[in-house]
Design an enzyme around this catalytic site. Structure first.
Site, short mmCIF file in Angstrom:
data_model
loop_
_atom_site.label_atom_id
_atom_site.label_comp_id
_atom_site.label_asym_id
_atom_site.label_seq_id
_atom_site.Cartn_x
_atom_site.Cartn_y
_atom_site.Cartn_z
N LEU A 61 8.94 4.04 -2.02
CA LEU A 61 7.67 3.67 -1.38
C LEU A 61 6.57 3.48 -2.41
O LEU A 61 6.63 3.98 -3.52
CB LEU A 61 7.25 4.67 -0.31
CG LEU A 61 7.30 6.17 -0.53
CD1 LEU A 61 6.23 6.65 -1.46
CD2 LEU A 61 7.17 6.87 0.79
N CYS A 62 5.58 2.69 -1.99
CA CYS A 62 4.36 2.49 -2.75
C CYS A 62 3.23 2.57 -1.71
O CYS A 62 3.37 3.27 -0.71
CB CYS A 62 4.37 1.18 -3.52
SG CYS A 62 4.43 -0.30 -2.48
N ARG A 63 2.15 1.85 -1.89
CA ARG A 63 1.05 1.96 -0.93
C ARG A 63 1.41 1.27 0.39
O ARG A 63 1.28 1.85 1.45
CB ARG A 63 -0.23 1.37 -1.53
CG ARG A 63 -1.43 1.53 -0.63
CD ARG A 63 -2.71 1.18 -1.39
NE ARG A 63 -3.86 1.34 -0.51
CZ ARG A 63 -4.47 0.32 0.07
NH1 ARG A 63 -4.07 -0.92 -0.13
NH2 ARG A 63 -5.51 0.53 0.85
N GLY A 65 4.18 -1.48 0.37
CA GLY A 65 5.54 -2.01 0.35
C GLY A 65 5.87 -3.08 -0.68
O GLY A 65 7.03 -3.43 -0.84
N MET A 89 3.22 4.27 1.85
CA MET A 89 2.51 5.53 2.11
C MET A 89 1.51 5.39 3.25
O MET A 89 1.21 6.38 3.92
CB MET A 89 1.79 6.02 0.84
CG MET A 89 2.67 6.77 -0.12
SD MET A 89 3.54 8.23 0.57
CE MET A 89 2.18 9.28 1.07
#
Length: 110
Positions: A61-63, A65, A89
Protein backbone atom coordinates in the site's frame (compact mmCIF):
# COMPACT_ATOMS: atom_id res chain seq x y z
CA UNK A 1 -1.72 2.39 -16.91
CA UNK A 2 -0.21 -0.75 -15.36
CA UNK A 3 0.25 -4.21 -16.79
CA UNK A 4 -1.75 -7.33 -16.09
CA UNK A 5 0.59 -8.22 -13.25
CA UNK A 6 -1.06 -5.93 -10.67
CA UNK A 7 -3.68 -7.89 -8.72
CA UNK A 8 -5.83 -5.70 -6.47
CA UNK A 9 -7.45 -6.64 -3.15
CA UNK A 10 -9.89 -4.77 -0.95
CA UNK A 11 -8.80 -3.64 2.52
CA UNK A 12 -11.39 -5.91 4.11
CA UNK A 13 -9.76 -9.00 2.59
CA UNK A 14 -6.26 -8.34 3.94
CA UNK A 15 -5.61 -10.86 6.74
CA UNK A 16 -4.72 -9.48 10.17
CA UNK A 17 -1.44 -11.41 10.01
CA UNK A 18 -0.77 -10.60 6.34
CA UNK A 19 2.61 -9.20 5.31
CA UNK A 20 2.00 -5.49 4.70
CA UNK A 21 4.53 -3.49 2.72
CA UNK A 22 4.14 0.30 2.91
CA UNK A 23 6.00 2.06 0.07
CA UNK A 24 5.20 5.65 1.06
CA UNK A 25 7.78 8.28 1.93
CA UNK A 26 9.09 8.60 5.49
CA UNK A 27 7.00 11.67 6.39
CA UNK A 28 3.83 9.83 5.32
CA UNK A 29 4.88 6.76 7.32
CA UNK A 30 5.58 8.78 10.48
CA UNK A 31 2.14 10.44 10.33
CA UNK A 32 0.26 7.14 10.27
CA UNK A 33 0.63 3.53 9.21
CA UNK A 34 -0.65 0.03 9.86
CA UNK A 35 0.95 -1.24 13.10
CA UNK A 36 2.63 -4.32 11.65
CA UNK A 37 3.54 -2.93 8.23
CA UNK A 38 7.10 -2.96 6.93
CA UNK A 39 8.24 0.41 5.59
CA UNK A 40 10.33 0.43 2.42
CA UNK A 41 9.85 3.61 0.35
CA UNK A 42 9.26 2.88 -3.34
CA UNK A 43 12.58 4.51 -4.27
CA UNK A 44 14.45 2.05 -2.01
CA UNK A 45 12.55 -1.11 -2.97
CA UNK A 46 15.02 -2.33 -5.60
CA UNK A 47 17.91 -2.18 -3.11
CA UNK A 48 15.89 -3.57 -0.18
CA UNK A 49 13.80 -6.24 -1.93
CA UNK A 50 15.53 -8.99 0.08
CA UNK A 51 13.60 -7.71 3.13
CA UNK A 52 10.33 -8.79 1.48
CA UNK A 53 9.46 -12.48 1.97
CA UNK A 54 9.16 -14.60 -1.15
CA UNK A 55 7.32 -17.44 0.60
CA UNK A 56 4.05 -15.63 1.35
CA UNK A 57 1.56 -13.21 -0.13
CA UNK A 58 2.64 -9.57 0.12
CA UNK A 59 0.03 -6.80 0.45
CA UNK A 60 1.36 -3.44 -0.75
CA UNK A 61 0.00 0.00 0.00
CA UNK A 62 0.80 3.66 -0.45
CA UNK A 63 -1.46 6.69 -0.01
CA UNK A 64 -4.07 5.88 -2.66
CA UNK A 65 -2.64 3.09 -4.82
CA UNK A 66 -0.38 4.47 -7.56
CA UNK A 67 3.05 3.86 -6.07
CA UNK A 68 1.97 0.55 -4.60
CA UNK A 69 0.78 -0.60 -8.04
CA UNK A 70 4.28 0.12 -9.38
CA UNK A 71 5.79 -1.86 -6.49
CA UNK A 72 3.39 -4.80 -7.01
CA UNK A 73 4.18 -4.97 -10.71
CA UNK A 74 7.94 -4.92 -10.05
CA UNK A 75 7.70 -7.53 -7.28
CA UNK A 76 5.47 -9.88 -9.27
CA UNK A 77 7.67 -9.52 -12.36
CA UNK A 78 10.61 -10.59 -10.16
CA UNK A 79 8.87 -13.66 -8.73
CA UNK A 80 7.06 -12.45 -5.60
CA UNK A 81 3.32 -12.88 -4.95
CA UNK A 82 2.12 -9.33 -4.32
CA UNK A 83 -1.21 -7.53 -4.47
CA UNK A 84 -2.11 -3.85 -4.38
CA UNK A 85 -4.48 -2.76 -1.61
CA UNK A 86 -7.25 -0.79 -3.32
CA UNK A 87 -7.39 2.80 -2.10
CA UNK A 88 -4.16 2.51 -0.11
CA UNK A 89 -3.85 4.03 3.35
CA UNK A 90 -6.82 6.29 2.70
CA UNK A 91 -9.06 3.23 2.34
CA UNK A 92 -7.29 1.56 5.27
CA UNK A 93 -8.07 4.51 7.55
CA UNK A 94 -11.64 4.87 6.30
CA UNK A 95 -12.28 1.18 6.92
CA UNK A 96 -11.34 1.58 10.58
CA UNK A 97 -8.32 -0.75 10.47
CA UNK A 98 -5.71 -0.19 13.18
CA UNK A 99 -3.20 2.62 12.69
CA UNK A 100 -0.30 4.03 14.67
CA UNK A 101 2.05 6.98 14.24
CA UNK A 102 5.72 7.60 14.85
CA UNK A 103 5.41 11.28 15.74
CA UNK A 104 3.39 11.17 18.98
CA UNK A 105 0.29 12.60 17.31
CA UNK A 106 -2.91 10.70 16.52
CA UNK A 107 -2.31 8.66 13.35
CA UNK A 108 -3.44 10.21 10.09
CA UNK A 109 -2.94 9.73 6.37
CA UNK A 110 -0.97 12.55 4.74
Amino acid sequence: MFGDNVPVVEVSTVPVDGFLLDVRESDEWRAGHAPHAVHIPLGELAQRAAEVPRDRQVYVLCRVGGRSAQAVQALNDAGWRAANIAGGMQAWALSGRDMTSENGAPPQVV
